[in-house]
Motif scaffolding. Sequence first.
Motif, PDB file in Angstrom:
ATOM      1  N   TYR A   1      52.028  36.102  39.569  1.00 50.86           N
ATOM      2  CA  TYR A   1      52.047  34.969  38.641  1.00 50.86           C
ATOM      3  C   TYR A   1      53.360  34.950  37.864  1.00 50.86           C
ATOM      4  O   TYR A   1      54.027  33.904  37.748  1.00 50.86           O
TER       5      TYR A   1
ATOM      6  N   ARG B   1      50.560  27.350  41.482  1.00 54.28           N
ATOM      7  CA  ARG B   1      49.231  26.916  41.077  1.00 54.28           C
ATOM      8  C   ARG B   1      48.106  27.813  41.606  1.00 54.28           C
ATOM      9  O   ARG B   1      47.283  28.299  40.815  1.00 54.28           O
ATOM     10  N   PRO B   2      47.996  28.098  42.909  1.00 53.79           N
ATOM     11  CA  PRO B   2      46.886  28.952  43.367  1.00 53.79           C
ATOM     12  C   PRO B   2      46.994  30.400  42.860  1.00 53.79           C
ATOM     13  O   PRO B   2      45.974  31.055  42.630  1.00 53.79           O
TER      14      PRO B   2
ATOM     15  N   ARG C   1      48.303  31.295  39.920  1.00 54.55           N
ATOM     16  CA  ARG C   1      47.849  31.278  38.531  1.00 54.55           C
ATOM     17  C   ARG C   1      46.324  31.211  38.462  1.00 54.55           C
ATOM     18  O   ARG C   1      45.691  31.933  37.681  1.00 54.55           O
ATOM     19  N   GLU C   2      45.728  30.391  39.278  1.00 50.84           N
ATOM     20  CA  GLU C   2      44.270  30.264  39.290  1.00 50.84           C
ATOM     21  C   GLU C   2      43.609  31.569  39.729  1.00 50.84           C
ATOM     22  O   GLU C   2      42.562  31.967  39.184  1.00 50.84           O
ATOM     23  N   ASP C   3      44.231  32.232  40.703  1.00 49.90           N
ATOM     24  CA  ASP C   3      43.674  33.509  41.172  1.00 49.90           C
ATOM     25  C   ASP C   3      43.722  34.555  40.059  1.00 49.90           C
ATOM     26  O   ASP C   3      42.734  35.275  39.838  1.00 49.90           O
TER      27      ASP C   3
ATOM     28  N   GLU D   1      43.869  34.029  36.793  1.00 44.91           N
ATOM     29  CA  GLU D   1      42.977  33.644  35.699  1.00 44.91           C
ATOM     30  C   GLU D   1      41.522  33.947  36.044  1.00 44.91           C
ATOM     31  O   GLU D   1      40.749  34.362  35.167  1.00 44.91           O
ATOM     32  N   ALA D   2      41.159  33.745  37.320  1.00 48.68           N
ATOM     33  CA  ALA D   2      39.789  34.045  37.745  1.00 48.68           C
ATOM     34  C   ALA D   2      39.518  35.554  37.670  1.00 48.68           C
ATOM     35  O   ALA D   2      38.472  35.987  37.161  1.00 48.68           O
TER      36      ALA D   2
END
Length: 265
Positions: free
Chosen positions: A147, A178-179, A181-183, A185-186
């Motif tokens: 990230y 984007r993916p 960052r989402e990974d 954050e999850a």
Amino acid sequence: MSWIPFKIGQPKKQIVPKTVERDFEREYGKLQQLEEQTRRLQKDMKKSTDADLGRWLSTCTTGWAAMSKSAMKISLDLLSNPLCEQDQDLLNMVTALDTAMKRLDAFNQEKVNQIQKTVIEPLKKFGSVFPSLNMAVKRREQALQDYRRLQAKVEKYEEKEKTGPVLAKLHQAREELRPVREDFEAKNRQLLEEMPRFYGSRLDYFQPSFESLIRAQVVYYSEMHKIFGDLTQQLDQPGHSDEQRERENEAKLSELRALSIVADD
């Protein structure tokens, strides 16, 4: 924390709030301490049961296990000694002692089995969870580094002159970010939710084990008291006090000394 963030390709933007990082480090630190304490407790309990079974007799000279094993050996040696063959009262006393020691050894083995089943094995199972937890933390850290790397890449293109090629690269970098960052954050959200829950579950998990440990000790020492009480009743001579027994022993010792003096003459 046990890990050290990389210093290369760090973004200027603070992508993870400091409060979130502090919360994460605090919760993970508590679990690291719990892992160490669980490992130490399991090791200490194993040492305790080994001592109860007399496995340390070669290196440990104190403790009830050493004394009980020694008492069993003494009673066996006496039973095979000609003294017992010549004196029925002595034979009865030694037989009573041997029976008491065997009963006590059986209860001791039962106590150790109970502790192994209800304390040591649950400790081992609880400890087996930590490798998976540590791996999840490592995956979270790797996602954070990805990230940061991609965020730094986006910032680099954002700072350049907005030409066609730069805008294209900026768009591509944002799509890559984007993916990732989402990974992150999850993963981060899941760990922040589950680590406190896992830490809090330790009380409900271990309380039955510690209750079982106490009950096993209570049962064992209650049986020990009963066994020695029965043994005392078998060996006690009615109406004989400790002072009387001491006087009788001194009288017999005097007789032996007299025999020795006669032999020397």
